[in-house]
Design a protein around this motif. Structure first.
Motif, PDB file in Angstrom:
ATOM      1  N   TRP A 135      29.010 -30.282  -2.626  1.00  0.00           N
ATOM      2  CA  TRP A 135      29.259 -31.503  -1.493  1.00  0.00           C
ATOM      3  C   TRP A 135      28.588 -32.639  -1.798  1.00  0.00           C
ATOM      4  O   TRP A 135      29.258 -33.941  -1.986  1.00  0.00           O
ATOM      5  CB  TRP A 135      28.864 -31.149  -0.130  1.00  0.00           C
ATOM      6  CG  TRP A 135      29.299 -32.022   0.911  1.00  0.00           C
ATOM      7  CD1 TRP A 135      28.298 -32.476   1.779  1.00  0.00           C
ATOM      8  CD2 TRP A 135      30.373 -32.417   1.296  1.00  0.00           C
ATOM      9  NE1 TRP A 135      28.983 -33.409   2.790  1.00  0.00           N
ATOM     10  CE2 TRP A 135      30.236 -33.196   2.402  1.00  0.00           C
ATOM     11  CE3 TRP A 135      31.789 -31.839   0.999  1.00  0.00           C
ATOM     12  CZ2 TRP A 135      31.256 -33.835   3.293  1.00  0.00           C
ATOM     13  CZ3 TRP A 135      32.823 -32.718   1.760  1.00  0.00           C
ATOM     14  CH2 TRP A 135      32.710 -33.640   2.715  1.00  0.00           C
ATOM     15  N   LYS A 220      34.161 -28.988   1.858  1.00  0.00           N
ATOM     16  CA  LYS A 220      33.593 -29.446   3.256  1.00  0.00           C
ATOM     17  C   LYS A 220      33.556 -27.878   3.989  1.00  0.00           C
ATOM     18  O   LYS A 220      32.614 -27.645   4.695  1.00  0.00           O
ATOM     19  CB  LYS A 220      34.375 -30.450   3.894  1.00  0.00           C
ATOM     20  CG  LYS A 220      33.775 -30.881   5.278  1.00  0.00           C
ATOM     21  CD  LYS A 220      34.341 -31.791   5.888  1.00  0.00           C
ATOM     22  CE  LYS A 220      33.924 -32.135   7.259  1.00  0.00           C
ATOM     23  NZ  LYS A 220      34.660 -33.318   7.809  1.00  0.00           N
ATOM     24  N   GLU A 221      34.756 -27.229   3.981  1.00  0.00           N
ATOM     25  CA  GLU A 221      34.641 -25.906   4.444  1.00  0.00           C
ATOM     26  C   GLU A 221      33.348 -25.142   3.796  1.00  0.00           C
ATOM     27  O   GLU A 221      32.669 -24.285   4.737  1.00  0.00           O
ATOM     28  CB  GLU A 221      35.959 -25.323   4.240  1.00  0.00           C
ATOM     29  CG  GLU A 221      37.206 -25.894   4.841  1.00  0.00           C
ATOM     30  CD  GLU A 221      38.383 -25.130   4.360  1.00  0.00           C
ATOM     31  OE1 GLU A 221      38.348 -24.267   3.871  1.00  0.00           O
ATOM     32  OE2 GLU A 221      39.429 -25.568   5.027  1.00  0.00           O
ATOM     33  N   GLU A 224      30.131 -26.206   5.695  1.00  0.00           N
ATOM     34  CA  GLU A 224      30.248 -25.902   7.109  1.00  0.00           C
ATOM     35  C   GLU A 224      30.021 -24.391   7.304  1.00  0.00           C
ATOM     36  O   GLU A 224      29.441 -23.727   8.473  1.00  0.00           O
ATOM     37  CB  GLU A 224      31.579 -26.353   7.716  1.00  0.00           C
ATOM     38  CG  GLU A 224      31.659 -27.803   7.811  1.00  0.00           C
ATOM     39  CD  GLU A 224      33.007 -28.239   8.376  1.00  0.00           C
ATOM     40  OE1 GLU A 224      33.326 -29.388   8.874  1.00  0.00           O
ATOM     41  OE2 GLU A 224      34.066 -27.336   8.184  1.00  0.00           O
ATOM     42  N   GLY A 230      24.796 -25.977   6.918  1.00  0.00           N
ATOM     43  CA  GLY A 230      26.032 -26.331   7.606  1.00  0.00           C
ATOM     44  C   GLY A 230      26.119 -27.490   8.430  1.00  0.00           C
ATOM     45  O   GLY A 230      27.240 -27.977   8.448  1.00  0.00           O
ATOM     46  N   ASP A 231      25.020 -28.106   8.765  1.00  0.00           N
ATOM     47  CA  ASP A 231      24.931 -29.433   9.403  1.00  0.00           C
ATOM     48  C   ASP A 231      24.862 -30.457   8.576  1.00  0.00           C
ATOM     49  O   ASP A 231      24.985 -31.679   8.999  1.00  0.00           O
ATOM     50  CB  ASP A 231      23.754 -29.357  10.422  1.00  0.00           C
ATOM     51  CG  ASP A 231      22.483 -29.442   9.683  1.00  0.00           C
ATOM     52  OD1 ASP A 231      22.191 -28.686   8.441  1.00  0.00           O
ATOM     53  OD2 ASP A 231      21.412 -29.937   9.724  1.00  0.00           O
ATOM     54  N   ARG A 232      24.934 -30.451   7.147  1.00  0.00           N
ATOM     55  CA  ARG A 232      25.139 -31.453   6.242  1.00  0.00           C
ATOM     56  C   ARG A 232      26.492 -31.976   6.155  1.00  0.00           C
ATOM     57  O   ARG A 232      26.819 -32.906   5.417  1.00  0.00           O
ATOM     58  CB  ARG A 232      24.421 -30.999   5.156  1.00  0.00           C
ATOM     59  CG  ARG A 232      22.993 -30.701   5.210  1.00  0.00           C
ATOM     60  CD  ARG A 232      21.924 -31.407   5.521  1.00  0.00           C
ATOM     61  NE  ARG A 232      20.530 -31.217   5.579  1.00  0.00           N
ATOM     62  CZ  ARG A 232      19.837 -31.842   6.433  1.00  0.00           C
ATOM     63  NH1 ARG A 232      19.952 -32.605   7.390  1.00  0.00           N
ATOM     64  NH2 ARG A 232      18.377 -31.344   6.070  1.00  0.00           N
ATOM     65  N   ALA A 233      27.482 -31.506   6.814  1.00  0.00           N
ATOM     66  CA  ALA A 233      28.703 -31.858   6.404  1.00  0.00           C
ATOM     67  C   ALA A 233      29.172 -33.083   7.219  1.00  0.00           C
ATOM     68  O   ALA A 233      30.202 -32.872   8.005  1.00  0.00           O
ATOM     69  CB  ALA A 233      29.753 -30.674   6.718  1.00  0.00           C
ATOM     70  N   THR A 234      28.520 -34.146   6.919  1.00  0.00           N
ATOM     71  CA  THR A 234      28.865 -35.227   7.695  1.00  0.00           C
ATOM     72  C   THR A 234      30.428 -35.824   7.377  1.00  0.00           C
ATOM     73  O   THR A 234      30.580 -35.814   6.200  1.00  0.00           O
ATOM     74  CB  THR A 234      27.731 -36.538   7.655  1.00  0.00           C
ATOM     75  OG1 THR A 234      28.125 -37.461   8.242  1.00  0.00           O
ATOM     76  CG2 THR A 234      27.405 -36.596   6.274  1.00  0.00           C
TER      77      THR A 234
END
Length: 335
Positions: A135, A220-221, A224, A230-234
């Motif tokens: 990512w 992104k999936e 997440e 999991g919280d880094r997928a801004t």
């Protein structure tokens, strides 16, 4: 059976050319690929392994070049990645449009080669989640690099005249229902939401954009779904495209922060602390996480003069904090 009979005959009556015996070879290099007598799958496997073996030294040379201050003169961390994309990837995936029936294991080997380069470049531990590596690294996944080459090749092939032997082979494959290049591209276009390139003219831009959007969505999936990051997928690209505006030393620290892989932090290295995860720098009986240390009373000195709401302040804090954690660990060993 035919192969076994032929080998037996060659043992009795070997082929001779110029007075020399032509020995049996299990594989041979032809037009850049290794062709193995065991079939397409083994040929692809041999080709990938041999190329990765040869390109490992080139990837290491690029990482050594990245250490030179002049490589970061533009204020970014992209010089090494651009060199890898320009010199290593084309050599690694040369002729990959002909890799019919490539397996997930082979794709994982290619992806592992790219991930290893990025980990070494960014000085990341092997435990770093692959999700954040894909990512934040911004490098296209190998699966979709190969898919793009296959679709673009077939698109170009279908523009040829009907007498073209390769085009006729693809059309015959479609009629007979064989699972070759045409079948693989049909599955890919269905996944990407594109019309079948065998029957419909699709532009290069449409193929490239569709793969780019799908690759981003898949990555992104993956983030997440990760428990650790999991919280880094801004959704804001600024927060994950720091390689474009941070120098390499800063990016190395920031990617560790993003991946929750700062060395010595207790929650990041649970096995090393025998389940005692309480913070060693304060008496709040709070777990020692990266987020806690950024607010911990015992780390006020490391936060001096820094705005912790900005990435630059956090990078400087973690540079100081890494030294403090290292010194604390050394003191523990000395005692």
């Amino acid at each position: 059976k035919f192969r076994e009979n032929t080998l037996n005959e060659l043992e009795k009556e070997p082929m001779i050319m110029g007075g020399l015996v032509i020995k049996h070879a299990g594989s041979e290099k032809y037009l850049g690929d290794w062709v193995n007598e065991l079939g397409c799958k083994q040929s692809i496997d041999d080709t990938i392994k041999e190329r990765m073996r040869k390109l490992t030294s080139k990837a290491n040379d690029i990482i050594m070049l990245a250490e030179a201050p002049m490589m970061g003169a533009d204020g970014t961390s992209l010089a090494a990645i651009k060199l890898f994309e320009a010199t290593v990837v084309p050599a690694l995936l040369f002729n990959s449009e002909s890799w019919i029936g490539i397996t997930e294991a082979q794709i994982n080997d290619l992806q592992g080669f790219q991930d290893k380069f990025l980990r070494k470049l960014m000085h990341l531990p092997i435990s770093t989640p692959k999700a954040i590596l894909h990512w934040d690294g911004g490098m296209e996944l190998m699966k979709w690099r190969i898919a793009k080459q296959k679709l673009l090749f077939l698109r170009k092939l279908m523009e040829k005249e009907d007498s073209n032997i390769c085009k006729r082979a693809v059309m015959n494959e479609t009629i007979l229902g064989a699972e070759g290049l045409g079948h693989e591209c049909k599955v890919l276009t269905a996944t990407l939401g594109l019309p079948n390139v065998v029957h419909t003219q699709v532009s290069k831009g449409d193929i490239t954009n569709a793969i780019l959007e799908h690759s981003r969505a898949v990555t992104k999936e993956e983030v997440e779904a990760s428990r650790k990051v999991g919280d880094r997928a801004t959704a804001d690209p600024y927060h994950r495209k720091y390689l474009t505006y941070m120098t390499l030393p800063n990016s190395r620290i920031w990617m560790r922060v993003r991946a929750r892989s700062i060395k010595g932090v207790k929650v990041n290295n649970k096995r090393s602390f025998n389940n005692n995860l309480s913070c060693r720098f304060c008496d709040n009986n709070t777990e020692e996480t990266q987020e806690h240390l950024e607010e911990c009373r015992g780390c006020e000195y490391e936060r001096r003069g820094q705005k912790m709401s900005e990435w630059s302040g956090k990078v400087i804090f973690w540079r100081r904090m890494t030294a403090k954690i290292s010194a604390w660990g050394k003191g523990d060993r000395d005692r």
